[in-house]
Design an enzyme around this catalytic site. Structure first.
Site, PDB file in Angstrom:
ATOM      1  N   SER A   1       0.808  -1.216   0.000  1.00  0.00           N
ATOM      2  CA  SER A   1       0.000   0.000   0.000  1.00  0.00           C
ATOM      3  C   SER A   1       0.846   1.273   0.000  1.00  0.00           C
ATOM      4  O   SER A   1       0.375   2.328  -0.414  1.00  0.00           O
ATOM      5  CB  SER A   1      -0.941   0.009   1.209  1.00  0.00           C
TER       6      SER A   1
ATOM      7  N   ASP B   1      -3.274   6.172  11.715  1.00  0.00           N
ATOM      8  CA  ASP B   1      -2.425   5.656  10.649  1.00  0.00           C
ATOM      9  C   ASP B   1      -1.122   6.451  10.673  1.00  0.00           C
ATOM     10  O   ASP B   1      -1.075   7.605  10.244  1.00  0.00           O
ATOM     11  CB  ASP B   1      -3.110   5.791   9.293  1.00  0.00           C
TER      12      ASP B   1
ATOM     13  N   HIS C   1       1.230   5.271   6.452  1.00  0.00           N
ATOM     14  CA  HIS C   1       1.037   5.891   5.143  1.00  0.00           C
ATOM     15  C   HIS C   1       1.224   7.405   5.251  1.00  0.00           C
ATOM     16  O   HIS C   1       1.387   7.944   6.349  1.00  0.00           O
ATOM     17  CB  HIS C   1      -0.350   5.541   4.600  1.00  0.00           C
TER      18      HIS C   1
END
Length: 424
Positions: A147, A396, A399
């Site tokens: 990702s 998160d 990312h």
């Protein structure tokens, strides 16, 4: 006094001799002035220490300026203020995944947008979308990995969309693998979902949570990218955190052991065992191939979870970059990076002997200094709506927000490609 003396000479000696005499007088005058300056007014007394220090600093800077004779290390530098801000906004780009659209999701601060990466030994120009697309005319790119690779591709698409809009020409069922085409340049950009780079069978529920151990075939390169490998002119390949998952390891179709599977009667093996084996398989395939383009192995991205991890309440609340030495790489991350540097380092030399253009791009040091660039709680839209600001919500810290620090990866890659400064 000087004017009076010259006037006197005009009347005393007459007009015809005045030019010769005047030159003689001026010569004596300036010779005396120079004598006085040299012997009675040393330069070090006339120029202030502040000015001398400034001159010394400029000379030092000039001595370290890249003259074009050597290769620039774009990966050694600092994050410096960038008042002009990012090339695009979250509103101008339609390629941002909701999880990385931090501003739309309600992130209140903006300071993280106004920094840029500055190499210490040379200049790094801002990304030029027109220059990139012109250089990549009739070329194909593939970014292969997890990702973070998808995050990277979305950043690149946002930057390129300031010059031209691509169209989607392929996507898989879950949009994990996609391909875009810039028709005006006949340039194709793909992202290929392959989080282990080798063959793997995963078992997940509808929310992406694992329901059983991953079945990982350490000696088989993933066919999703292997079958198209020779068709790509440029490849960026990477892996990382997926190897921390519970998994059963296979080689030659035989179970070798597993990682974090206490309910199974199998030999417990560290995830580093699988990481090294998988990377070796991938690199052996690349090194022995007939690929004629450029292949970049990008090191994994460190996370910035504090006071916990993804599943244990970890957060990332910082709002500005860290200075060198302030952030320590976590032990698990350090082990992953050491394996990458060791294995890729050996493979780069062998690839060069075989005529394969494989390069290592170690983005860990510069990424480590941006704990402020993650979505944090703003991976979801308005996470604190109808809640206290101190409420516990999923963060998160892996990312990157878009726009955000990951955009600088493209600044670096463009310069490395256009100027041939490939860092081994």
């Amino acid at each position: 006094m000087r004017t009076q003396r010259i006037d006197y000479l005009k009347h005393k000696f007459g007009y015809n001799n005045k030019n010769l005499l005047l030159k003689w007088v001026l010569t004596i005058f300036f010779f005396g002035l120079a004598f006085k300056l040299v012997f009675f007014h040393p330069l070090s007394q006339e120029i202030s220490p502040v000015v001398l220090e400034h001159v010394a600093q400029n000379e030092d800077q000039l001595s370290h300026t890249n003259t074009g004779e050597g290769k620039c290390d774009y990966l050694r530098g600092d994050w410096v203020p960038n008042p002009s801000g990012p090339l695009y906004t979250n509103e101008s780009c339609s390629f941002i995944q909701p999880y990385q659209n931090c501003l739309k999701n309600g992130r209140p601060d903006r300071e993280f947008l106004y920094w840029k990466w500055a190499p210490r030994d040379c200049d790094l120009p801002p990304f030029d979308a027109h220059k990139f697309l012109n250089a990549m005319r009739n070329k194909t790119w593939a970014v292969i990995g997890d990702s973070i690779s998808r995050n990277h591709v979305q950043s690149l698409l946002c930057m390129l969309s300031t010059a031209a809009q691509p169209i989607v020409v392929y996507h898989d069922e879950l949009n994990k693998s996609q391909r875009w085409h810039f028709s005006s340049y006949n340039f194709t950009l793909s992202v290929i979902w392959s989080p282990f780079l080798v063959e793997a069978v995963t078992f997940e529920d509808l929310n992406g949570e694992p329901t059983s151990e991953v079945e990982l075939y350490l000696d088989k390169v993933d066919s999703k990218w292997k079958d198209h490998y020779l068709n790509f002119d440029y490849i960026i390949i990477s892996c990382g955190k997926w190897f921390l998952r519970s998994a059963i390891y296979y080689e030659n179709g035989i179970i070798q052991g597993c990682h974090s599977c206490p309910k199974r009667n199998l030999t417990e093996l560290e995830f580093t065992f699988a990481y090294r084996k998988a990377i070796k398989s991938v690199l052996n395939f690349i090194v022995s191939s007939d690929h004629k383009g450029s292949i970049f192995y990008r090191t994994f991205t460190p996370d910035h979870f504090e006071n916990g991890e993804w599943s244990s309440g970890g957060t990332c609340k910082r709002t500005e970059p860290a200075k060198e030495g302030e952030m320590e790489i976590k032990y698990l991350n350090m082990m992953l990076r050491e394996i990458e540097l060791e294995e890729v380092g050996k493979a780069v030399d062998e690839a060069s002997r075989n005529g394969v253009n494989l390069k290592l791009v170690d983005l860990v040091p510069l990424s480590l200094l941006r704990p402020d660039g993650h979505p944090g709680p703003y991976r979801e839209f308005q996470p604190f709506a109808n809640k206290d600001q101190n409420a516990k919500v999923q963060n998160d810290c892996l990312h990157w927000c878009l726009p955000g620090p990951i955009d600088s990866w493209n600044d670096i890659l463009l310069e490395m490609i256009l100027k041939g400064h490939m860092i081994n």
